[in-house]
Design a protein around this motif. Structure first.
Motif, PDB file in Angstrom:
ATOM      1  N   UNK A   4      37.843  43.067  81.591  1.00 27.99           N
ATOM      2  CA  UNK A   4      38.052  44.433  82.039  1.00 27.99           C
ATOM      3  C   UNK A   4      38.873  45.235  81.045  1.00 27.99           C
ATOM      4  N   UNK A   5      39.846  44.591  80.382  1.00 27.23           N
ATOM      5  CA  UNK A   5      40.728  45.325  79.489  1.00 27.23           C
ATOM      6  C   UNK A   5      40.064  45.655  78.170  1.00 27.23           C
ATOM      7  N   UNK A   6      38.872  45.067  77.918  1.00 24.93           N
ATOM      8  CA  UNK A   6      38.176  45.361  76.677  1.00 24.93           C
ATOM      9  C   UNK A   6      37.472  46.700  76.715  1.00 24.93           C
ATOM     10  N   UNK A   7      37.245  47.249  77.919  1.00 33.99           N
ATOM     11  CA  UNK A   7      36.453  48.460  78.016  1.00 33.99           C
ATOM     12  C   UNK A   7      37.355  49.679  77.845  1.00 33.99           C
ATOM     13  N   UNK A   8      37.761  49.944  76.631  1.00 34.78           N
ATOM     14  CA  UNK A   8      38.671  51.039  76.358  1.00 34.78           C
ATOM     15  C   UNK A   8      37.989  52.248  75.772  1.00 34.78           C
ATOM     16  N   UNK A  31      21.212  39.123  90.643  1.00 39.79           N
ATOM     17  CA  UNK A  31      22.031  38.408  89.652  1.00 39.79           C
ATOM     18  C   UNK A  31      22.421  39.314  88.499  1.00 39.79           C
ATOM     19  N   UNK A  32      21.817  40.468  88.381  1.00 37.89           N
ATOM     20  CA  UNK A  32      22.171  41.441  87.341  1.00 37.89           C
ATOM     21  C   UNK A  32      23.188  42.463  87.814  1.00 37.89           C
ATOM     22  N   UNK A  62      30.834  45.890  83.675  1.00 41.16           N
ATOM     23  CA  UNK A  62      30.026  46.787  82.852  1.00 41.16           C
ATOM     24  C   UNK A  62      30.116  46.354  81.391  1.00 41.16           C
ATOM     25  N   UNK A  63      29.049  46.566  80.649  1.00 42.83           N
ATOM     26  CA  UNK A  63      29.006  46.176  79.246  1.00 42.83           C
ATOM     27  C   UNK A  63      29.519  47.310  78.368  1.00 42.83           C
ATOM     28  N   UNK A  64      29.946  46.983  77.143  1.00 40.66           N
ATOM     29  CA  UNK A  64      30.446  48.025  76.252  1.00 40.66           C
ATOM     30  C   UNK A  64      29.342  49.024  75.920  1.00 40.66           C
ATOM     31  N   UNK A  94      25.339  41.927  74.076  1.00 44.37           N
ATOM     32  CA  UNK A  94      26.486  41.094  74.433  1.00 44.37           C
ATOM     33  C   UNK A  94      27.343  41.800  75.480  1.00 44.37           C
ATOM     34  N   UNK A  95      27.978  40.986  76.326  1.00 42.97           N
ATOM     35  CA  UNK A  95      29.049  41.488  77.182  1.00 42.97           C
ATOM     36  C   UNK A  95      30.333  41.571  76.349  1.00 42.97           C
TER      37      UNK A  95
END
Length: 478
Positions: free
Chosen positions: A40-44, A303-304, A366-368, A377-378
């Protein structure tokens, strides 16, 4: 009771592998070097690939790859695959452009992206709620495959991958224990001794003309140590459509059974094939039953996207109301349904219709924003092959972060990656010939062959000792 406890300790390796809740100073320094942020913290919104610092001082890893993915539009696989219809594909060499810059061992590690579900299961006092959380984890473990049409690199024999996530409360180790047939063994444990998660995967790939089907043979086992419970299951079959012509798309199908070997409870989940009109694409439906086969809960979702649960009576009532709501128009099959053109991807319904009274079990991260340029990639996957300065000193020399072909592809150097891939494969073949000549059998380092303690089938079990970091006898495979 004592016998069962002894067996469990033999599997976990807690006593012999310095696996206590408190890390030694050395292991803590290693964890600092290998630790990653929560997804979660990667989505900046920043995707420059550079490490930033969060306000609390925890290091955050990259949010993008060093180079965008290559276009596959100029490459055709038909010349390679046309002779392989109905055959097993593990021995077929594919052009590197159809790969993604991760090893299959790293792909397995993506099971751990939603590890909070295991922690949640361990925290529940009610066995039904524990099974619901485990079912959600089993579904979430395959969610990262959505739109992932690139093939991970086949691991070399003896290749390993480790990941320590202090923030998420686990550490993970995997090893390629067999090359023919290809078998990947993995083991993960909670840093607070709340769970053990392990298994061995033998992916069986087949080409069916317009699609490639991957059947993930092998048993997955989860142990919730606080509750003295063990769960086992297998993953659904994954199918990639339009490998010859048209847009690639993925579906997963098949029935999986998650068994609680302590209570006798069972969760049956049906990953539905899309069908002729695509109505069931990505849908998952199933139920939890007790040892007397009484339905305790109904589970549904995609599943998505997400997974929900509801009381069986409320679910049945909703379905009856749905049927009384009016006759649905019968759809006519399309005229070209049986021809040799591409299988058009069915239109995706963006949301799951939630039945009133349902409880949310899981929702996908959510993906980048730039995921489509990074092999879909996630955020979790983007970070898996990152190699920090100084990390090589603590990693096993067999860790796939050190593979030059994967590193080359990640850096956008396709020619270099292709040459390195050929060199590594030739080196592996030469080593195999030398062993045969000297009549020396391959020896695995971190796993040994045995029987799964809960279902009795053949399995690869963790031998312990990896995190003691004595890598002096590791093979030179790169």
């Amino acid at each position: 009771m004592g016998k069962k406890k002894t067996m469990k300790n033999g599997i976990t390796g807690f006593d012999s592998d310095n696996s206590s809740g408190d890390f030694s100073e050395t292991n803590h320094k290693v964890a600092e070097m290998l630790d990653l942020d929560p997804p979660q913290s990667n989505r900046t919104g920043k995707h420059n690939g550079e490490r930033q610092l969060q306000e609390n001082g925890i290091k955050k890893h990259r949010t993008s790859l060093p180079a965008p993915m290559f276009s596959r539009s100029d490459f055709s696989v038909w010349s390679i695959l046309k002779k392989c219809i109905g055959l097993e594909l593990s021995k077929i060499t594919m052009p590197i452009v159809f790969n993604e810059p991760l090893s299959f061992l790293q792909r397995i590690t993506e099971y751990m992206e939603h590890i909070y579900l295991i922690h949640k299961a361990s925290s529940h006092a009610n066995p039904l709620e524990r099974m619901q959380a485990v079912a959600a984890f089993a579904v979430s473990a395959v969610a990262s495959q959505w739109e992932r049409t690139g093939k991970p690199f086949n691991p070399l024999l003896g290749e390993t991958y480790e990941l320590i996530r202090e923030d998420l409360g686990f550490r993970f180790i995997s090893e390629q224990v067999s090359h023919h047939p290809p078998v990947s063994a993995f083991y993960s444990e909670g840093l607070n001794k709340d769970f053990v998660f392990h298994g061995s995967i033998y992916p069986k790939l087949k080409f069916w003309g317009k699609s490639v089907e991957a059947e993930p043979r092998g048993t997955i086992t989860l142990e919730l140590l606080k509750h003295n419970e063990a769960y086992t299951w297998t993953n659904p079959t994954c199918c990639v459509h339009n490998v010859i012509i048209g847009k690639l798309w993925i579906e997963q199908y098949g029935t999986i059974e998650i068994v609680n070997h302590s209570t006798g409870d069972k969760c049956v989940l049906n990953f539905k094939p899309c069908g002729l009109f695509g109505k069931e694409l990505h849908r998952v439906e199933g139920h939890i039953q007790d040892k007397n086969k009484k339905k305790l809960s109904v589970i549904y979702g995609k599943w998505t996207e997400c997974l929900w649960c509801i009381n069986p009576a409320a679910y049945d009532a909703s379905k009856k109301n749905e049927k009384r709501g009016g006759d649905q128009k019968k759809m006519k099959p399309s005229e070209d349904a049986g021809n040799d053109d591409a299988d058009d991807m069915p239109e995706i319904q963006e949301t799951v219709q939630v039945i009133p009274g349902s409880k949310l079990l899981w929702r996908i991260n959510s993906r980048p924003p730039n995921s489509s340029q990074m092999y879909n990639f996630t955020s979790f996957a983007v970070s898996l092959n990152e190699l920090e300065t100084g990390t090589e000193a603590v990693l096993a020399p067999t860790d796939c972060r050190l593979r030059p072909d994967i590193r080359g592809m990640e850096n956008g150097e396709l020619d270099l990656a292709s040459k390195e891939k050929e060199r590594l494969e030739e080196k592996q073949r030469a080593a195999r010939k030398d062993r045969a000549k000297d009549e020396v059998e391959w020896r695995t380092r971190w796993f040994h062959q045995g029987n799964n303690p809960y279902i009795g089938t053949s399995d690869w079990l963790y031998s312990g000792g990896y995190f003691d970091r004595n890598f002096s006898d590791c093979p030179d495979i790169y």
